[in-house]
Every structure is written in C-alpha cells, then in structure tokens.
Design a protein around this motif. Structure first.
Motif, PDB file in Angstrom:
ATOM      1  N   ARG A   1      52.817  50.806  34.813  1.00 48.61           N
ATOM      2  CA  ARG A   1      53.754  49.686  34.660  1.00 48.61           C
ATOM      3  C   ARG A   1      53.025  48.532  33.980  1.00 48.61           C
ATOM      4  O   ARG A   1      51.792  48.525  33.900  1.00 48.61           O
ATOM      5  N   GLU A   2      53.781  47.560  33.517  1.00 50.19           N
ATOM      6  CA  GLU A   2      53.169  46.445  32.790  1.00 50.19           C
ATOM      7  C   GLU A   2      52.077  45.773  33.609  1.00 50.19           C
ATOM      8  O   GLU A   2      51.050  45.347  33.063  1.00 50.19           O
ATOM      9  N   SER A   3      52.277  45.660  34.906  1.00 53.59           N
ATOM     10  CA  SER A   3      51.290  44.979  35.741  1.00 53.59           C
ATOM     11  C   SER A   3      50.025  45.822  35.947  1.00 53.59           C
ATOM     12  O   SER A   3      48.975  45.281  36.289  1.00 53.59           O
ATOM     13  N   TYR A   4      50.135  47.128  35.730  1.00 52.49           N
ATOM     14  CA  TYR A   4      48.976  48.016  35.917  1.00 52.49           C
ATOM     15  C   TYR A   4      49.196  49.270  35.058  1.00 52.49           C
ATOM     16  O   TYR A   4      49.596  50.320  35.550  1.00 52.49           O
ATOM     17  N   PRO A   5      48.927  49.164  33.734  1.00 55.98           N
ATOM     18  CA  PRO A   5      49.280  50.228  32.797  1.00 55.98           C
ATOM     19  C   PRO A   5      48.337  51.425  32.849  1.00 55.98           C
ATOM     20  O   PRO A   5      47.313  51.408  33.522  1.00 55.98           O
ATOM     21  N   LYS A   6      48.702  52.458  32.083  1.00 47.68           N
ATOM     22  CA  LYS A   6      48.080  53.778  32.242  1.00 47.68           C
ATOM     23  C   LYS A   6      46.589  53.793  31.949  1.00 47.68           C
ATOM     24  O   LYS A   6      45.861  54.607  32.521  1.00 47.68           O
ATOM     25  N   GLN A   7      46.082  52.904  31.076  1.00 48.50           N
ATOM     26  CA  GLN A   7      44.651  52.926  30.788  1.00 48.50           C
ATOM     27  C   GLN A   7      43.807  52.564  32.008  1.00 48.50           C
ATOM     28  O   GLN A   7      42.624  52.886  32.060  1.00 48.50           O
ATOM     29  N   LEU A   8      44.418  51.937  32.998  1.00 49.96           N
ATOM     30  CA  LEU A   8      43.699  51.543  34.212  1.00 49.96           C
ATOM     31  C   LEU A   8      43.818  52.589  35.316  1.00 49.96           C
ATOM     32  O   LEU A   8      43.300  52.389  36.417  1.00 49.96           O
ATOM     33  N   LEU A   9      44.471  53.720  35.007  1.00 48.26           N
ATOM     34  CA  LEU A   9      44.717  54.755  35.992  1.00 48.26           C
ATOM     35  C   LEU A   9      43.859  55.992  35.727  1.00 48.26           C
ATOM     36  O   LEU A   9      43.517  56.288  34.577  1.00 48.26           O
ATOM     37  N   ALA A  10      43.530  56.712  36.791  1.00 52.74           N
ATOM     38  CA  ALA A  10      42.803  57.986  36.685  1.00 52.74           C
ATOM     39  C   ALA A  10      43.834  59.103  36.567  1.00 52.74           C
ATOM     40  O   ALA A  10      44.264  59.676  37.562  1.00 52.74           O
ATOM     41  N   LEU A  11      44.228  59.418  35.343  1.00 52.78           N
ATOM     42  CA  LEU A  11      45.286  60.392  35.098  1.00 52.78           C
ATOM     43  C   LEU A  11      44.751  61.748  34.667  1.00 52.78           C
ATOM     44  O   LEU A  11      45.470  62.748  34.758  1.00 52.78           O
ATOM     45  N   ALA A  12      43.536  61.796  34.170  1.00 50.09           N
ATOM     46  CA  ALA A  12      42.985  63.051  33.637  1.00 50.09           C
ATOM     47  C   ALA A  12      41.532  63.199  34.078  1.00 50.09           C
ATOM     48  O   ALA A  12      40.640  63.427  33.265  1.00 50.09           O
ATOM     49  N   GLY A  13      41.298  63.069  35.369  1.00 43.59           N
ATOM     50  CA  GLY A  13      39.940  63.157  35.900  1.00 43.59           C
ATOM     51  C   GLY A  13      39.711  62.081  36.934  1.00 43.59           C
ATOM     52  O   GLY A  13      40.621  61.327  37.305  1.00 43.59           O
ATOM     53  N   ALA A  14      38.452  61.997  37.387  1.00 42.99           N
ATOM     54  CA  ALA A  14      38.123  61.039  38.439  1.00 42.99           C
ATOM     55  C   ALA A  14      38.036  59.607  37.914  1.00 42.99           C
ATOM     56  O   ALA A  14      38.220  58.655  38.665  1.00 42.99           O
ATOM     57  N   GLU A  15      37.745  59.435  36.615  1.00 41.85           N
ATOM     58  CA  GLU A  15      37.636  58.108  36.023  1.00 41.85           C
ATOM     59  C   GLU A  15      38.954  57.704  35.378  1.00 41.85           C
ATOM     60  O   GLU A  15      39.769  58.552  34.993  1.00 41.85           O
ATOM     61  N   THR A  16      39.162  56.397  35.244  1.00 38.71           N
ATOM     62  CA  THR A  16      40.357  55.924  34.554  1.00 38.71           C
ATOM     63  C   THR A  16      40.233  56.213  33.059  1.00 38.71           C
ATOM     64  O   THR A  16      39.146  56.478  32.539  1.00 38.71           O
ATOM     65  N   LEU A  17      41.359  56.152  32.350  1.00 36.10           N
ATOM     66  CA  LEU A  17      41.329  56.385  30.909  1.00 36.10           C
ATOM     67  C   LEU A  17      40.448  55.349  30.209  1.00 36.10           C
ATOM     68  O   LEU A  17      39.737  55.669  29.252  1.00 36.10           O
ATOM     69  N   LEU A  18      40.481  54.107  30.665  1.00 33.74           N
ATOM     70  CA  LEU A  18      39.606  53.079  30.105  1.00 33.74           C
ATOM     71  C   LEU A  18      38.142  53.438  30.302  1.00 33.74           C
ATOM     72  O   LEU A  18      37.322  53.339  29.377  1.00 33.74           O
ATOM     73  N   GLN A  19      37.783  53.841  31.497  1.00 31.19           N
ATOM     74  CA  GLN A  19      36.399  54.212  31.778  1.00 31.19           C
ATOM     75  C   GLN A  19      35.962  55.406  30.937  1.00 31.19           C
ATOM     76  O   GLN A  19      34.837  55.437  30.424  1.00 31.19           O
ATOM     77  N   GLN A  20      36.830  56.375  30.767  1.00 33.48           N
ATOM     78  CA  GLN A  20      36.500  57.530  29.932  1.00 33.48           C
ATOM     79  C   GLN A  20      36.287  57.120  28.478  1.00 33.48           C
ATOM     80  O   GLN A  20      35.374  57.623  27.812  1.00 33.48           O
ATOM     81  N   THR A  21      37.122  56.192  28.000  1.00 34.33           N
ATOM     82  CA  THR A  21      36.990  55.729  26.617  1.00 34.33           C
ATOM     83  C   THR A  21      35.659  55.010  26.417  1.00 34.33           C
ATOM     84  O   THR A  21      34.956  55.243  25.417  1.00 34.33           O
ATOM     85  N   LEU A  22      35.293  54.149  27.347  1.00 35.79           N
ATOM     86  CA  LEU A  22      34.009  53.449  27.247  1.00 35.79           C
ATOM     87  C   LEU A  22      32.842  54.420  27.334  1.00 35.79           C
ATOM     88  O   LEU A  22      31.863  54.303  26.579  1.00 35.79           O
ATOM     89  N   ALA A  23      32.925  55.374  28.246  1.00 35.95           N
ATOM     90  CA  ALA A  23      31.818  56.314  28.448  1.00 35.95           C
ATOM     91  C   ALA A  23      31.577  57.202  27.237  1.00 35.95           C
ATOM     92  O   ALA A  23      30.479  57.728  27.051  1.00 35.95           O
ATOM     93  N   ARG A  24      32.587  57.381  26.393  1.00 35.81           N
ATOM     94  CA  ARG A  24      32.473  58.215  25.203  1.00 35.81           C
ATOM     95  C   ARG A  24      31.394  57.691  24.254  1.00 35.81           C
ATOM     96  O   ARG A  24      30.792  58.455  23.498  1.00 35.81           O
ATOM     97  N   VAL A  25      31.177  56.374  24.277  1.00 33.54           N
ATOM     98  CA  VAL A  25      30.283  55.767  23.291  1.00 33.54           C
ATOM     99  C   VAL A  25      29.209  54.883  23.917  1.00 33.54           C
ATOM    100  O   VAL A  25      28.147  54.662  23.302  1.00 33.54           O
ATOM    101  N   ALA A  26      29.436  54.346  25.102  1.00 36.56           N
ATOM    102  CA  ALA A  26      28.490  53.400  25.697  1.00 36.56           C
ATOM    103  C   ALA A  26      27.151  54.079  25.943  1.00 36.56           C
ATOM    104  O   ALA A  26      27.077  55.150  26.554  1.00 36.56           O
ATOM    105  N   GLY A  27      26.098  53.455  25.456  1.00 33.63           N
ATOM    106  CA  GLY A  27      24.756  53.991  25.662  1.00 33.63           C
ATOM    107  C   GLY A  27      24.396  55.154  24.761  1.00 33.63           C
ATOM    108  O   GLY A  27      23.282  55.685  24.853  1.00 33.63           O
ATOM    109  N   GLN A  28      25.286  55.557  23.885  1.00 32.71           N
ATOM    110  CA  GLN A  28      25.005  56.667  22.981  1.00 32.71           C
ATOM    111  C   GLN A  28      24.242  56.166  21.750  1.00 32.71           C
ATOM    112  O   GLN A  28      24.469  55.050  21.290  1.00 32.71           O
ATOM    113  N   PRO A  29      23.350  56.993  21.194  1.00 30.16           N
ATOM    114  CA  PRO A  29      22.595  56.581  20.003  1.00 30.16           C
ATOM    115  C   PRO A  29      23.527  56.211  18.855  1.00 30.16           C
ATOM    116  O   PRO A  29      24.527  56.883  18.604  1.00 30.16           O
TER     117      PRO A  29
END
Length: 476
Positions: free
Chosen positions: A25-53
């Motif tokens: 919902r607008e107050s808590y949209p899907k990127q803040l939810l864990a829909l495809a694993g233990a981490e939220t979609l936002l966390q998964q997106t950050l982890a894809r690149v954070a700390g990578q060479p």
C-alpha cells in the motif's frame, strides 16, 4: 568486474506498488516487503551491488514518508554508507535520474550511474553484474545503456525493445531500433517468434555527463527542475531533502519518454538474469516454488483439491477447497480474491476504494514511525487499544494531547517514561497513567525492542491530536 569510472548504483524507491494490494500500500509499498525471500526487495536490490568490486556506495532516491524505514532496512542489511535522497513529491523516474546524475558528476565527471527500481526481483545477481560489466564499455563510450530481457513467453504486461544491429567493437551490445508499448496477445506472440524483441526491464546504465546532455536536448524542463531541487536541497538528519518548489514544478515523466525514445545514443544488452518486475500476484506465483498441485502457499494456508493458485495468509488462516487459478491474499484488515488472469486489474480496484474513501486502500493497520511502529488492536466509542513497539535506543516526541488520556502497560522490555518532568522506569507488567494534557514522552533505554499496550480514552482519538514539543527526528 573490471573497474570502470565510478559506477554509482542508484535505487529508485518511490513506487507505490498498488498491483500487489492489499499487502503493498502507499504507506508501506512492495519494495519494503519480503516477497521473494527473507530480505525485502529493497534490501535485495542494494545487496546486488553494495560492496561489490567496481561499484561506489549506493544512492537511494525515495519518498520522504518512507525515509526512516529505508534507513533501518539498509542498516539491517549491513549497508552503512548509503545516501538517501528524499523526493518531496513523486515525479516518475526521469527527474530522480537527473538528480542522481548531477550528484554523481559533482564527484566524478566521468561517472556512470546504474539506475535500478527498488521493487524488482533478480534471481541471478552474478549474471546481473556480468550484464552490467558488458554494458559498462558502451556506457563509458557515451552510450545510454538499457538491459533487455530475452522473453520466454508472449507477455503483454511489459514494454518491448526491438533490437537493432550489433554495435561495432562492443561485444554483446546492440543498437536500439525501436521502443514498443505493451502489446496485445497476438502481437506479443509475433514478437516472441521473431527473436528480435526484448522486454524493457527499466534498468539503465548511464554515463552521467551524456545523460545530462541528452536531458538538456530533449527534456530541459526536467533538468531545470532537478538542478533547482538539488541547489536548494538541505540536510535533514542523515538524509538529503530536495527543495520542494522547483522539484514539484517539473514534469512527471519516465526516463524512456523523456530521453530514451528520442536519443540516438541508446544501446541494449540482451540479458538473462532471472528478472521480474513483480508487477502482479501471478508474477510472484510464477517465480516462486510451487507444490505438486501448482499452488504457491505463504503463511497460514490449508488447501485441498485446489490447483494453480497463489494463497497467502498474513495474520489470518486461508482455507481453500475445490478452486483453481485463484489469488487469495488475506491481511488482518483485508481479504483479496481474484482470478490469476485478472490480477493485473488490482490497481483499478484500489482506485475505486480510494474514490470511496476507504482508508485500507492506502494505509496498513501497522503504522511505521522512525522510532518503531504502532498497530490498532481494538476501537470503540471513546476508547482505542494499540500495540506500540519502540526500537532499542529510540524515543517518541515530547508531546501532549488536548482530547485524550492514555494508559501504558509494558508487555516486555524496559520503558523510560517522562510525565510532566518526572521520569519513571517501567518493566514488564508495570504501567503508568498519563492524564489529559500532561506533557509526556516514551523512550526505550534497553537493548531489546520495547512492546507495550496503550489504552486511549477521550472524546476524540485522532492522530492529529498530538502537540509535539521536542522531537529528535525533526518532525515539528
């Protein structure tokens, strides 16, 4: 990954995700939810690149209302060096990308920015980074690079890219011949059969300077709004808050419409990295692990003689018997039932609910605040019962109410209560009464979350009956 000049990951987190209502919902949209694993979609997106060479520290451009949740999720994911930029209003993707490009150029004139929506799923992060590696050579040469997904079905929910000729000297990269809107089913089938079309993922690798030049050429009003908003930006705690007036004065337009469909510098990397925009409940059904009856069940679910369905119980039992191809999503306050082939229309349902004034169209029962969250448990005439959870070390504002008194009972944890200058330390099963008009504050001095029950009583119990006198989160 070979090191290229300043690949700055830019995560766009301004979407509302209404097609995954009622969970998103607008107050808590899907990127803040864990829909495809233990981490939220936002966390998964950050982890894809954070700390990578080869990648710099990430930038998140977000709705100001979600700033504290985003900061907390980044902290939980172990990403400490993220920059969070706050949009005063939503203006689609082009203005946000323009702000990111201007920021990146201030640090490195040759910077490349990797624009990623916060609410997509990538099942193969290594393949994603390899695709970025492929595209980086073209971006460094001044090309505006998109990532096109090789289609495996005639999907009608995506825009398409028609591939042009391979770019000389740039292996694995094609020119863009055309952008195509979402097709009907027969057209999508022709696209799939031809092999010349790719799904438009909405992920871009852009040389910041070239992108700014193309904005100046094709969408100067977008660039002017971004420049004005950045020049007037102010620091707000750990956030960078863009100036509202110039940003709001700019158009609401996507990167595709503002630049990519007009530029002669577009290039595409045909890719396969398990991408989904998670744009519907059936998309989650497709990428998830289903049982022998082709059902995907999440939470408290019992299914008998049921096939091909997505069933999710969030705080409620979902019991299905003798049905097929349904989506059933139950939250504490809403139950959604639809056929899987109709779930693209969920956003229309949300629009109808908003028109009728239903709070559930946009608000969840659990309301997040910078200090934690509260949730209404029961409400009646002149009273309301809430659960309140305060994060370790956090504190509510120093405040008072004109229309209600409150009674706090600690369930677990430790509470430090300020009441008209008096400080009271409460532990499990202890309570305190806050009479109408008293100046009070709640704080968690412990190392574990504080949970308590709040009983409100009075003639008016609205959230606007809060007079803040001090607030460490600058909400006054």
């Amino acid at each position: 990954m070979r090191k290229h000049p300043g690949i700055v990951p830019v995560v766009l987190s301004g979407g509302t995700g209404t097609r995954l209502w009622p969970l998103s919902r607008e107050s808590y949209p899907k990127q803040l939810l864990a829909l495809a694993g233990a981490e939220t979609l936002l966390q998964q997106t950050l982890a894809r690149v954070a700390g990578q060479p080869g990648f710099a520290a990430p930038v998140v451009i977000a709705n100001a209302e979600h700033r504290f949740v985003i900061a907390e999720q980044a902290r939980q994911a172990g990403i400490a060096d993220v920059t969070i930029v706050l949009e005063p209003v939503g203006r689609n993707t082009a203005p946000a990308a323009a702000v990111a490009a201007l920021m990146a150029m201030a640090d490195d004139p040759d910077a490349l920015i990797l624009i990623m929506p916060a609410d997509h799923v990538v099942q193969d992060p290594a393949a994603f980074r390899a695709a970025v590696e492929t595209g980086a050579a073209a971006a460094a040469a001044g090309r505006l690079v998109l990532f096109g997904m090789r289609p495996d079905k005639p999907a009608t929910g995506y825009g398409y890219i028609r591939r042009g000729d391979p770019l000389p000297g740039l292996a694995g990269i094609d020119a863009v011949a055309a952008f195509v809107e979402k097709p009907d089913q027969p057209t999508a089938e022709r696209y799939l059969a031809s092999g010349d079309y790719l799904w438009n993922s909405g992920i871009f690798l852009l040389p910041a300077a070239a992108f700014i030049a193309e904005l100046d050429r094709h969408a100067p009003d977008v660039l002017a709004a971004a420049r004005g908003a950045l020049e007037g930006a102010v620091r707000d705690l750990d956030f960078l808050r863009l100036a509202e007036a110039p940003f709001a004065a700019g158009p609401s337009i996507s990167i595709d419409y503002a630049v990519m469909e007009k530029t002669d510098k577009a290039a595409v990397v045909p890719s396969e990295f398990g991408w989904s925009d998670v744009g519907s409940w059936s998309a989650l059904w497709e990428i998830g692990t289903r049982d022998a009856d082709d059902n995907l069940c999440v939470g408290d679910v019992v299914a008998l003689e049921t096939r091909g369905s997505y069933l999710r119980g969030e705080g409620r039992l979902v019991a299905a018997l003798g049905v097929e191809n349904l989506v059933v999503v139950a939250t504490p306050d809403v139950v959604l039932v639809t056929r899987r082939d109709s779930d693209q229309k969920v956003s229309q349902l949300v629009a109808a609910l908003k028109k009728d004034g239903h709070a559930a169209a946009t608000q969840t029962q659990r309301v997040y605040r910078p200090w934690g969250f509260y949730q209404s448990v029961h409400e009646g005439e002149r009273f309301q019962v809430k659960r309140i959870t305060v994060n370790p070390g956090a504190k509510l504002s120093l405040q008072k109410h004109f229309h209600r008194s409150e009674h706090w009972i600690v369930v677990n944890g430790t509470a430090l209560v300020t009441r008209d200058g008096e400080q009271i330390l409460l532990r499990e099963n202890e309570s305190v009464f806050l009479p109408l008009g008293c100046v009070h504050r709640l704080e968690n001095p412990g190392k574990l979350p504080l949970n308590l029950i709040e009983v409100q009583s009075g003639p008016y119990l609205g959230e606007d009956d809060i007079v803040r006198l001090e607030d460490i989160y600058k909400r006054i």
